[in-house]
Design an enzyme around this catalytic site. Structure first.
Site, PDB file in Angstrom:
ATOM      1  N   ARG A  25      11.048   3.996   3.500  1.00 18.83           N
ATOM      2  CA  ARG A  25      10.707   2.996   4.527  1.00 18.83           C
ATOM      3  C   ARG A  25      11.980   2.247   4.882  1.00 18.83           C
ATOM      4  NH1 ARG A  25       5.699  -1.055   4.527  1.00 18.83           N
ATOM      5  NH2 ARG A  25       4.759   0.917   5.165  1.00 18.83           N
ATOM      6  N   ARG A  53       0.795  -1.222   0.000  1.00 14.00           N
ATOM      7  CA  ARG A  53       0.000   0.000   0.000  1.00 14.00           C
ATOM      8  C   ARG A  53       0.829   1.275   0.000  1.00 14.00           C
ATOM      9  NH1 ARG A  53      -2.757  -3.834   1.525  1.00 14.00           N
ATOM     10  NH2 ARG A  53      -0.832  -4.360   2.574  1.00 14.00           N
ATOM     11  N   THR A  54       1.786   1.355   0.892  1.00 16.68           N
ATOM     12  CA  THR A  54       2.461   2.652   1.057  1.00 16.68           C
ATOM     13  C   THR A  54       3.247   3.006  -0.194  1.00 16.68           C
ATOM     14  OG1 THR A  54       2.614   2.086   3.383  1.00 16.68           O
ATOM     15  CG2 THR A  54       3.868   4.000   2.653  1.00 16.68           C
ATOM     16  N   LYS A  73      25.516  -3.282  -0.701  1.00 17.71           N
ATOM     17  CA  LYS A  73      26.996  -3.234  -0.753  1.00 17.71           C
ATOM     18  C   LYS A  73      27.568  -2.452   0.424  1.00 17.71           C
ATOM     19  CE  LYS A  73      26.412  -2.545  -5.673  1.00 17.71           C
ATOM     20  NZ  LYS A  73      26.567  -1.462  -6.665  1.00 17.71           N
ATOM     21  N   HIS A 123       4.721   5.752  11.653  1.00 19.23           N
ATOM     22  CA  HIS A 123       4.248   5.623  10.271  1.00 19.23           C
ATOM     23  C   HIS A 123       3.296   6.799  10.021  1.00 19.23           C
ATOM     24  CE1 HIS A 123       3.102   4.045   6.495  1.00 19.23           C
ATOM     25  NE2 HIS A 123       2.860   2.778   6.810  1.00 19.23           N
TER      26      HIS A 123
HETATM   27  N1   CP Z   1      -0.356   0.014   5.813  1.00 16.16           N
HETATM   28  C1   CP Z   1       0.864  -0.261   5.288  1.00 16.16           C
HETATM   29  O1   CP Z   1       1.895   0.341   5.668  1.00 16.16           O
HETATM   30  O2   CP Z   1       0.861  -1.249   4.347  1.00 16.16           O
HETATM   31  P1   CP Z   1       2.111  -1.735   3.501  1.00 16.16           P
HETATM   32  O3   CP Z   1       3.074  -2.394   4.470  1.00 16.16           O
HETATM   33  O4   CP Z   1       1.582  -2.662   2.467  1.00 16.16           O
HETATM   34  O5   CP Z   1       2.770  -0.501   2.916  1.00 16.16           O
END
Ligand code: CP
Length: 310
Positions: free
Chosen positions: A101, A51-52, A80, A129
């Site tokens: 991320r 999703r993100t 590396k 998040h």
């Molecule tokens: N909600 C969320 O962070 O989903 P993903 O891990 O799929 O990005």
């Protein structure tokens, strides 16, 4: 230059304005289709995501911009041994904004110190998040018409669940919020968050283990999966993973206007029969994720609906 690293980096006024823009986008997406012409988003994902990452990419494409990036640590020079600082200095030469991320808490913050472009924290370890929180806030506001005066049940892995940590910090700033924290003893909200976000601000909360006993009190039930990847041993994960499974039977005690949220991915914690219930809002959340990320990119790049600097 602004970054989004922590959910409290924006004031509540800024969040309201961002959510207003996201609502405008939801009503007329085409009106925003030229805003980011000639702008590039980099998605730097050192951890898996559906999703993100895809909603960020969809958001930038919907704004008329371009996207580049990597979807795993192994497909970047991190494999590396390159540092986050050197990676972001390099990406600053290729893109106008980036979403990162990373499994290490604080990595996006570290990146922001060396970056020449806005950095968005797309999830750092079991920490925060903030863009999921924007998605959650948009969904709550659209469903309930407000962000204050609500009883919020957070259920599942409240220890490692970064979406819970960010949402709790963020909602604690609104009037009349009360939390019911539903988890097994081992997966309670970390003490530092209880102290900083709740005790210090006098926010009412209770901790509970039995979801059904508190169900009738909730305006929002925020379900989460047990975060297997953060456990030190598999046995503990297996013992705890099915502690909460939301079913239509368990929802009988819930209010008719309660909303069920989940950041997804789901494993077992919401049975698929619940998906047909009008209170289930989790796929709507995934859709809202595109709109809030479009609004966020515009805000951080300082672009108006017409694509002009504002
Ligand atoms: N909600 C969320 O962070 O989903 P993903 O891990 O799929 O990005």
């Amino acid at each position: 230059m602004r970054h989004l690293i922590d959910p409290l980096d924006f004031t509540t006024q800024e969040i309201n304005s961002l959510l207003d823009t996201a609502d405008e986008i939801a009503a007329d997406r085409k009106a925003f289709s030229q805003v980011c012409q000639s702008k590039t988003l980099a998605t730097l994902f050192y951890e898996p995501s559906t999703r993100t990452r895809l909603s960020f990419e969809s958001a930038m494409l919907n704004l008329g911009g371009r996207v580049l990036g990597f979807a795993s640590q192994d497909s970047s020079s991190a494999a590396k041994g390159e540092s986050v600082a050197d990676t972001i200095r390099t990406v600053s030469c290729y893109a106008d904004i980036c979403a990162m991320r990373h499994p290490k808490e604080g990595a996006p913050f570290q990146a922001s110190r060396y970056s020449r472009i806005p950095v968005i924290n797309a999830g750092d370890g079991g920490h925060q998040h903030p863009t999921q929180t924007l998605t959650d806030l948009m969904t709550i506001r659209r469903r309930r018409g407000r962000l204050g005066n609500l009883t919020i049940g957070l259920c599942g892995d409240l220890k490692f669940g970064r979406t819970v940590h960010s949402l709790l910090k963020s909602l604690a700033r609104y009037e009349g919020i009360r939390f019911i924290l539903i988890s097994p003893e081992e997966l309670r909200v970390p003490e530092y968050l209880i102290e900083e976000a709740l005790w210090a601000k006098g926010i009412p909360f209770v901790e509970a283990e039995d979801m059904e006993r508190v169900m009738d009190q909730l305006d929002i039930l925020y379900m989460t999966r047990v975060q297997r990847e953060r456990f030190f041993n598999e046995e503990d994960y297996v013992r705890l993973k099915d502690t909460y499974i939301l079913t239509p039977e368990k929802l009988r005690a819930a209010r008719p206007d309660m909303s069920i949220l989940h950041p997804l991915p789901r494993v077992n914690e919401i049975s698929i029969e619940v998906d047909e219930d009008p209170r289930a809002a989790y796929f709507e959340q995934a859709q809202n994720g595109v709109y809030v990320r479009m609004a966020l990119i515009m805000m951080l790049l300082g672009l108006s609906r017409e694509g002009a600097k504002c």
